[in-house]
Design a protein around this motif. Structure first.
Motif, short mmCIF file in Angstrom:
data_model
loop_
_atom_site.label_atom_id
_atom_site.label_comp_id
_atom_site.label_asym_id
_atom_site.label_seq_id
_atom_site.Cartn_x
_atom_site.Cartn_y
_atom_site.Cartn_z
N LEU A 90 0.82 -1.20 0.00
CA LEU A 90 0.00 0.00 0.00
C LEU A 90 0.86 1.26 0.00
O LEU A 90 0.65 2.17 -0.82
CB LEU A 90 -0.92 0.00 1.22
CG LEU A 90 -1.75 1.26 1.47
CD1 LEU A 90 -2.71 1.50 0.32
CD2 LEU A 90 -2.50 1.14 2.81
N ILE A 91 1.83 1.32 0.90
CA ILE A 91 2.63 2.55 1.00
C ILE A 91 3.54 2.72 -0.20
O ILE A 91 3.77 3.86 -0.67
CB ILE A 91 3.43 2.59 2.33
CG1 ILE A 91 3.87 4.03 2.65
CG2 ILE A 91 4.62 1.66 2.29
CD1 ILE A 91 2.74 4.97 2.92
N VAL A 92 4.05 1.62 -0.75
CA VAL A 92 4.89 1.72 -1.95
C VAL A 92 4.05 2.21 -3.13
O VAL A 92 4.47 3.07 -3.91
CB VAL A 92 5.55 0.36 -2.27
CG1 VAL A 92 6.16 0.36 -3.66
CG2 VAL A 92 6.61 0.04 -1.22
N THR A 93 2.83 1.67 -3.26
CA THR A 93 1.94 2.10 -4.34
C THR A 93 1.59 3.57 -4.20
O THR A 93 1.64 4.34 -5.17
CB THR A 93 0.66 1.25 -4.34
OG1 THR A 93 1.00 -0.13 -4.53
CG2 THR A 93 -0.29 1.69 -5.45
N ALA A 94 1.22 3.99 -2.98
CA ALA A 94 0.84 5.39 -2.76
C ALA A 94 2.00 6.32 -3.07
O ALA A 94 1.82 7.36 -3.74
CB ALA A 94 0.38 5.57 -1.31
N HIS A 95 3.20 5.96 -2.63
CA HIS A 95 4.37 6.80 -2.90
C HIS A 95 4.69 6.83 -4.40
O HIS A 95 5.00 7.89 -4.96
CB HIS A 95 5.59 6.29 -2.15
CG HIS A 95 5.66 6.75 -0.72
ND1 HIS A 95 4.87 7.73 -0.20
CD2 HIS A 95 6.46 6.34 0.29
CE1 HIS A 95 5.17 7.92 1.07
NE2 HIS A 95 6.13 7.08 1.40
N ALA A 96 4.62 5.67 -5.06
CA ALA A 96 4.98 5.60 -6.47
C ALA A 96 4.03 6.46 -7.31
O ALA A 96 4.48 7.22 -8.18
CB ALA A 96 4.94 4.14 -6.95
N VAL A 97 2.74 6.35 -7.05
CA VAL A 97 1.76 7.13 -7.82
C VAL A 97 1.93 8.62 -7.53
O VAL A 97 1.95 9.46 -8.44
CB VAL A 97 0.32 6.68 -7.50
CG1 VAL A 97 -0.70 7.60 -8.15
CG2 VAL A 97 0.10 5.24 -7.96
N MET A 98 2.08 8.94 -6.24
CA MET A 98 2.20 10.35 -5.86
C MET A 98 3.46 10.98 -6.45
O MET A 98 3.42 12.05 -7.06
CB MET A 98 2.21 10.47 -4.33
CG MET A 98 2.13 11.91 -3.82
SD MET A 98 3.75 12.68 -3.63
CE MET A 98 4.42 11.73 -2.27
N VAL A 99 4.59 10.30 -6.32
CA VAL A 99 5.86 10.86 -6.82
C VAL A 99 5.86 10.94 -8.35
O VAL A 99 6.32 11.93 -8.93
CB VAL A 99 7.06 10.03 -6.31
CG1 VAL A 99 8.34 10.44 -7.01
CG2 VAL A 99 7.20 10.19 -4.80
N ALA A 100 5.31 9.92 -9.01
CA ALA A 100 5.29 9.91 -10.48
C ALA A 100 4.54 11.11 -11.03
O ALA A 100 4.99 11.76 -11.98
CB ALA A 100 4.67 8.61 -10.98
N ILE A 101 3.39 11.42 -10.44
CA ILE A 101 2.59 12.54 -10.94
C ILE A 101 3.13 13.87 -10.44
O ILE A 101 3.31 14.82 -11.21
CB ILE A 101 1.11 12.36 -10.53
CG1 ILE A 101 0.54 11.09 -11.18
CG2 ILE A 101 0.29 13.58 -10.94
CD1 ILE A 101 -0.86 10.74 -10.72
N MET A 102 3.40 13.95 -9.16
CA MET A 102 3.82 15.23 -8.56
C MET A 102 5.16 15.71 -9.11
O MET A 102 5.34 16.89 -9.39
CB MET A 102 3.89 15.08 -7.04
CG MET A 102 4.26 16.35 -6.30
SD MET A 102 6.03 16.57 -6.04
CE MET A 102 6.39 15.25 -4.92
N SER A 103 6.10 14.81 -9.29
CA SER A 103 7.43 15.24 -9.72
C SER A 103 7.45 15.73 -11.16
O SER A 103 8.29 16.57 -11.53
CB SER A 103 8.44 14.10 -9.54
OG SER A 103 8.09 13.00 -10.36
N MET A 104 6.53 15.23 -11.98
CA MET A 104 6.49 15.67 -13.37
C MET A 104 5.63 16.91 -13.58
O MET A 104 5.74 17.58 -14.61
CB MET A 104 5.97 14.53 -14.26
CG MET A 104 6.95 13.37 -14.40
SD MET A 104 8.61 13.89 -14.92
CE MET A 104 8.26 14.62 -16.52
N THR A 105 4.78 17.23 -12.60
CA THR A 105 3.89 18.38 -12.78
C THR A 105 4.63 19.70 -12.97
O THR A 105 4.30 20.47 -13.87
CB THR A 105 2.89 18.46 -11.60
OG1 THR A 105 2.08 17.28 -11.60
CG2 THR A 105 2.00 19.67 -11.72
N PRO A 106 5.64 20.03 -12.13
CA PRO A 106 6.35 21.29 -12.37
C PRO A 106 7.00 21.35 -13.75
O PRO A 106 6.99 22.39 -14.40
CB PRO A 106 7.41 21.32 -11.25
CG PRO A 106 6.85 20.45 -10.18
CD PRO A 106 6.12 19.36 -10.92
N VAL A 107 7.56 20.23 -14.20
CA VAL A 107 8.19 20.19 -15.53
C VAL A 107 7.13 20.42 -16.60
O VAL A 107 7.31 21.22 -17.52
CB VAL A 107 8.90 18.83 -15.74
CG1 VAL A 107 9.49 18.75 -17.15
CG2 VAL A 107 9.97 18.61 -14.69
#
Length: 200
Positions: A90-107
């Motif tokens: 659960l926590i790996v999935t939540a982090h992976a989805v969150m980081v994948a979307i959030m980190s690319m948003t500023p770019v």
């Protein structure tokens, strides 16, 4: 208790992204690129946090010595408990989805021509979603159980990904997606804490 600790990070986490332009200005005298300048604030903040922890820890020694274990031992323990295994996934999935979307948003927003101020605001409201509601999800996890809270969190993460996918050029919808993303991460994280409350 965990939700209150997470909530305590809200102010700094929300304020940080809004310091992008100020950080860029602070870094220019040192020859730093605009997007590297804000790290000067990060260095100062981490140094202050480390000093605070050192001072507080020195004044208030723990009542009992905690049992030490390494990462391998912790993973072996988790592997032997079905609920803990689910919590790790659960926590790996939540982090992976969150980081994948959030980190690319500023770019993505930068390539779309949005100013650093707008990008910082989007990240701020995302982080607000991550941390500000954590006491609510801590209470909800205690009230309805970790599995239902986890399913809510995963559903919100999926909804955020869908919104971001369908409206990539709309700043308002991208912002909405990032808020939903943060709230889904918060629900998933608080549920994880309950799943891991098992006897050693």
């Amino acid at each position: 208790t965990m939700s209150v600790v997470v909530w305590a990070t809200t102010i700094g986490s929300v304020a940080g992204p809004n310091l992008i332009e100020a950080g860029a200005a602070a870094g220019r005298p040192f020859g730093l690129p605009d997007l590297a300048g804000p790290f000067l604030f990060s260095v100062a903040a981490f140094a202050l946090a480390a000093a605070s922890i050192s001072l507080l820890h020195g004044r208030r020694p723990p009542a009992a010595t905690p049992r030490r274990s390494g990462a391998i031992a912790a993973l072996r323990w988790a592997a032997s408990h079905p609920r803990a295994r689910f919590a790790v996934v659960l926590i790996v999935t939540a982090h992976a989805v969150m980081v994948a979307i959030m980190s690319m948003t500023p770019v993505h927003l930068g390539h779309g021509g949005h100013r650093l101020t707008a990008i910082g605001l989007v990240i701020s409201v995302h982080i607000l979603g991550m941390y500000a509601l954590s006491p609510l999800f801590g209470w909800l996890t205690d009230a309805i159980g970790p599995m239902r809270t986890a399913l809510l969190g995963l559903s919100l993460l999926a909804a955020a990904a869908l919104i971001a996918l369908l409206a990539p050029d709309n700043l308002a919808l991208v912002t909405t997606a990032l808020v939903v993303l943060g709230v889904g991460w918060s629900a998933s994280t608080m549920a994880t804490g309950r799943f891991l409350r098992l006897p050693y």
